[in-house]
Write a protein that holds these residues in place. Structure first.
Motif, PDB file in Angstrom:
ATOM      1  N   PHE A 106      81.081   1.397  -9.925  1.00 34.26           N
ATOM      2  CA  PHE A 106      80.378   0.144  -9.732  1.00 34.26           C
ATOM      3  C   PHE A 106      81.126  -0.988 -10.438  1.00 34.26           C
ATOM      4  CE2 PHE A 106      76.465   3.067  -9.521  1.00 34.26           C
ATOM      5  CZ  PHE A 106      76.636   3.263  -8.160  1.00 34.26           C
ATOM      6  N   SER A 107      80.610  -2.188 -10.361  1.00 28.52           N
ATOM      7  CA  SER A 107      81.304  -3.356 -10.918  1.00 28.52           C
ATOM      8  C   SER A 107      81.724  -3.127 -12.367  1.00 28.52           C
ATOM      9  CB  SER A 107      80.397  -4.593 -10.849  1.00 28.52           C
ATOM     10  OG  SER A 107      80.195  -4.969  -9.511  1.00 28.52           O
ATOM     11  N   ASN A 108      82.984  -3.443 -12.644  1.00 24.43           N
ATOM     12  CA  ASN A 108      83.557  -3.311 -13.992  1.00 24.43           C
ATOM     13  C   ASN A 108      83.464  -1.891 -14.550  1.00 24.43           C
ATOM     14  OD1 ASN A 108      84.274  -6.105 -14.261  1.00 24.43           O
ATOM     15  ND2 ASN A 108      82.100  -6.560 -14.555  1.00 24.43           N
ATOM     16  N   GLY A 109      83.511  -0.899 -13.660  1.00 32.05           N
ATOM     17  CA  GLY A 109      83.527   0.486 -14.112  1.00 32.05           C
ATOM     18  C   GLY A 109      82.190   1.046 -14.533  1.00 32.05           C
ATOM     19  N   ALA A 110      81.104   0.398 -14.158  1.00 32.63           N
ATOM     20  CA  ALA A 110      79.769   0.897 -14.505  1.00 32.63           C
ATOM     21  C   ALA A 110      79.436   2.123 -13.652  1.00 32.63           C
ATOM     22  CB  ALA A 110      78.724  -0.190 -14.290  1.00 32.63           C
ATOM     23  N   ALA A 111      78.464   2.906 -14.112  1.00 31.47           N
ATOM     24  CA  ALA A 111      78.070   4.116 -13.397  1.00 31.47           C
ATOM     25  C   ALA A 111      76.679   4.539 -13.825  1.00 31.47           C
ATOM     26  CB  ALA A 111      79.076   5.241 -13.673  1.00 31.47           C
ATOM     27  N   GLY A 112      76.104   5.485 -13.070  1.00 29.82           N
ATOM     28  CA  GLY A 112      74.851   6.102 -13.458  1.00 29.82           C
ATOM     29  C   GLY A 112      73.642   5.585 -12.713  1.00 29.82           C
ATOM     30  N   LEU A 113      72.609   6.417 -12.678  1.00 27.80           N
ATOM     31  CA  LEU A 113      71.369   6.040 -12.007  1.00 27.80           C
ATOM     32  C   LEU A 113      70.713   4.843 -12.690  1.00 27.80           C
ATOM     33  CD1 LEU A 113      69.231   6.659  -9.854  1.00 27.80           C
ATOM     34  CD2 LEU A 113      68.181   8.270 -11.451  1.00 27.80           C
ATOM     35  N   GLY A 114      70.857   4.769 -14.001  1.00 29.92           N
ATOM     36  CA  GLY A 114      70.277   3.643 -14.727  1.00 29.92           C
ATOM     37  C   GLY A 114      70.820   2.314 -14.255  1.00 29.92           C
ATOM     38  N   TYR A 115      72.111   2.281 -13.915  1.00 31.10           N
ATOM     39  CA  TYR A 115      72.709   1.040 -13.421  1.00 31.10           C
ATOM     40  C   TYR A 115      72.113   0.664 -12.063  1.00 31.10           C
ATOM     41  CZ  TYR A 115      76.207  -2.431 -12.099  1.00 31.10           C
ATOM     42  OH  TYR A 115      76.826  -3.592 -11.717  1.00 31.10           O
TER      43      TYR A 115
ATOM     44  N   LEU B 147      69.209   1.438 -10.972  1.00 35.81           N
ATOM     45  CA  LEU B 147      67.825   1.019 -11.150  1.00 35.81           C
ATOM     46  C   LEU B 147      67.702  -0.291 -11.920  1.00 35.81           C
ATOM     47  CD1 LEU B 147      66.192   4.472 -12.000  1.00 35.81           C
ATOM     48  CD2 LEU B 147      66.209   3.263  -9.798  1.00 35.81           C
ATOM     49  N   GLY B 148      68.820  -0.828 -12.376  1.00 35.95           N
ATOM     50  CA  GLY B 148      68.823  -2.065 -13.143  1.00 35.95           C
ATOM     51  C   GLY B 148      68.710  -3.297 -12.266  1.00 35.95           C
ATOM     52  N   PRO B 149      68.892  -4.470 -12.868  1.00 39.20           N
ATOM     53  CA  PRO B 149      68.676  -5.737 -12.157  1.00 39.20           C
ATOM     54  C   PRO B 149      69.505  -5.924 -10.890  1.00 39.20           C
ATOM     55  CG  PRO B 149      68.805  -6.119 -14.519  1.00 39.20           C
ATOM     56  CD  PRO B 149      69.180  -4.688 -14.301  1.00 39.20           C
ATOM     57  N   THR B 150      70.730  -5.404 -10.878  1.00 37.68           N
ATOM     58  CA  THR B 150      71.594  -5.616  -9.708  1.00 37.68           C
ATOM     59  C   THR B 150      71.596  -4.425  -8.754  1.00 37.68           C
ATOM     60  OG1 THR B 150      73.546  -4.825 -10.923  1.00 37.68           O
ATOM     61  CG2 THR B 150      73.096  -7.196 -10.975  1.00 37.68           C
ATOM     62  N   GLY B 151      70.748  -3.443  -9.010  1.00 37.82           N
ATOM     63  CA  GLY B 151      70.715  -2.262  -8.151  1.00 37.82           C
ATOM     64  C   GLY B 151      70.316  -2.550  -6.720  1.00 37.82           C
ATOM     65  N   GLY B 152      69.518  -3.577  -6.518  1.00 34.92           N
ATOM     66  CA  GLY B 152      69.100  -3.918  -5.163  1.00 34.92           C
ATOM     67  C   GLY B 152      70.269  -4.292  -4.271  1.00 34.92           C
ATOM     68  N   TYR B 153      71.291  -4.896  -4.858  1.00 33.00           N
ATOM     69  CA  TYR B 153      72.464  -5.251  -4.073  1.00 33.00           C
ATOM     70  C   TYR B 153      73.181  -3.989  -3.598  1.00 33.00           C
ATOM     71  CZ  TYR B 153      71.635  -9.867  -6.054  1.00 33.00           C
ATOM     72  OH  TYR B 153      71.055 -11.057  -6.423  1.00 33.00           O
ATOM     73  N   LEU B 154      73.200  -2.963  -4.449  1.00 32.21           N
ATOM     74  CA  LEU B 154      73.836  -1.703  -4.073  1.00 32.21           C
ATOM     75  C   LEU B 154      73.081  -1.030  -2.934  1.00 32.21           C
ATOM     76  CD1 LEU B 154      74.684  -0.350  -7.640  1.00 32.21           C
ATOM     77  CD2 LEU B 154      76.299  -1.271  -5.966  1.00 32.21           C
ATOM     78  N   VAL B 155      71.753  -1.019  -3.019  1.00 32.01           N
ATOM     79  CA  VAL B 155      70.943  -0.487  -1.926  1.00 32.01           C
ATOM     80  C   VAL B 155      71.189  -1.309  -0.664  1.00 32.01           C
ATOM     81  CG1 VAL B 155      68.591  -0.074  -1.113  1.00 32.01           C
ATOM     82  CG2 VAL B 155      69.203   0.424  -3.494  1.00 32.01           C
ATOM     83  N   GLY B 156      71.285  -2.623  -0.841  1.00 29.44           N
ATOM     84  CA  GLY B 156      71.573  -3.503   0.291  1.00 29.44           C
ATOM     85  C   GLY B 156      72.906  -3.201   0.940  1.00 29.44           C
ATOM     86  N   PHE B 157      73.894  -2.756   0.149  1.00 31.58           N
ATOM     87  CA  PHE B 157      75.198  -2.392   0.711  1.00 31.58           C
ATOM     88  C   PHE B 157      75.044  -1.314   1.779  1.00 31.58           C
ATOM     89  CE2 PHE B 157      77.862  -3.524  -3.314  1.00 31.58           C
ATOM     90  CZ  PHE B 157      77.727  -4.867  -3.019  1.00 31.58           C
TER      91      PHE B 157
END
Length: 198
Positions: A82-91, A93-103
């Motif tokens: 994910f952005s800047n090397g982020a990972a995990g279910l917590g990411y 479920l975080g504030p920007t997770g909706g964009y990932l689902v939108g992808f």
């Protein structure tokens, strides 16, 4: 054509689609590392949406969705994609997770609009306005999921969430869509896609 040959052809096409889906998932992950944090904004300027656009355009809804699904599952499993090397279910479920689902939803919608069905067809038979409309629709879906998710996760008022989570990014998004279409029109992506669907 014998039954054996038919099975072989279907198998070869599936293998090609899986391979291209995996390549595009990896490309999406690579684009995620090209992220520019902006102070005061909840999400960085990120380029992984290119991978989403390419997946929908090249592979159609079924395999395009599969490609983005691979990307998301890899990140949820802990791969730093994910952005800047982020990972995990917590990411997710975080504030920007909706964009990932939108992808995921965007890749499927782009594929449906461009290919008019579950199976992909050569992009040479799809007009540029149709491709552009599909990408704009895909972007709209990303924001339709991402902005309310952001508002709920952060407690931001809807208008402020729409401003900092969508409106401020629109000029850059328009450039990304134009760049994607330029690559398609130039034949760079179309040649790769025609190989997979041939």
């Amino acid at each position: 054509m014998s039954g054996t040959e038919s099975v072989d052809l279907v198998g070869d096409e599936a293998v090609s689609n899986i391979a291209l889906a995996a390549v595009l998932a990896a490309l999406t992950a690579a684009f995620a590392y090209v992220s520019i944090p902006i102070p005061g904004l909840p999400a960085p300027v990120s380029f992984q949406v290119f991978g989403v656009y390419f997946a929908g355009l090249l592979l159609g809804p079924r395999w395009g969705g599969f490609s983005v699904g691979i990307y998301l599952l890899a990140g949820i499993a802990g791969a730093p994609v994910f952005s800047n090397g982020a990972a995990g279910l917590g990411y997710v479920l975080g504030p920007t997770g909706g964009y990932l689902v939108g992808f995921l939803l965007a890749a499927i919608l782009i594929g449906v609009v461009v290919h008019r069905g579950l199976d992909s067809k050569p992009l040479s038979g799809v007009s540029l306005p149709t491709q552009a409309g599909a990408l704009v629709a895909g972007l709209a879906v990303i924001y339709a999921v991402g902005v309310p998710w952001l508002a709920l996760s952060t407690g931001l008022p809807p208008v402020e969430a729409a401003t900092v989570g969508a409106a401020i990014f629109l000029p850059g998004d328009a450039i990304k869509i134009a760049a994607t279409l330029a690559l398609v029109k130039g034949g760079v992506l179309a040649r790769q896609q025609s190989t997979a669907v041939a």
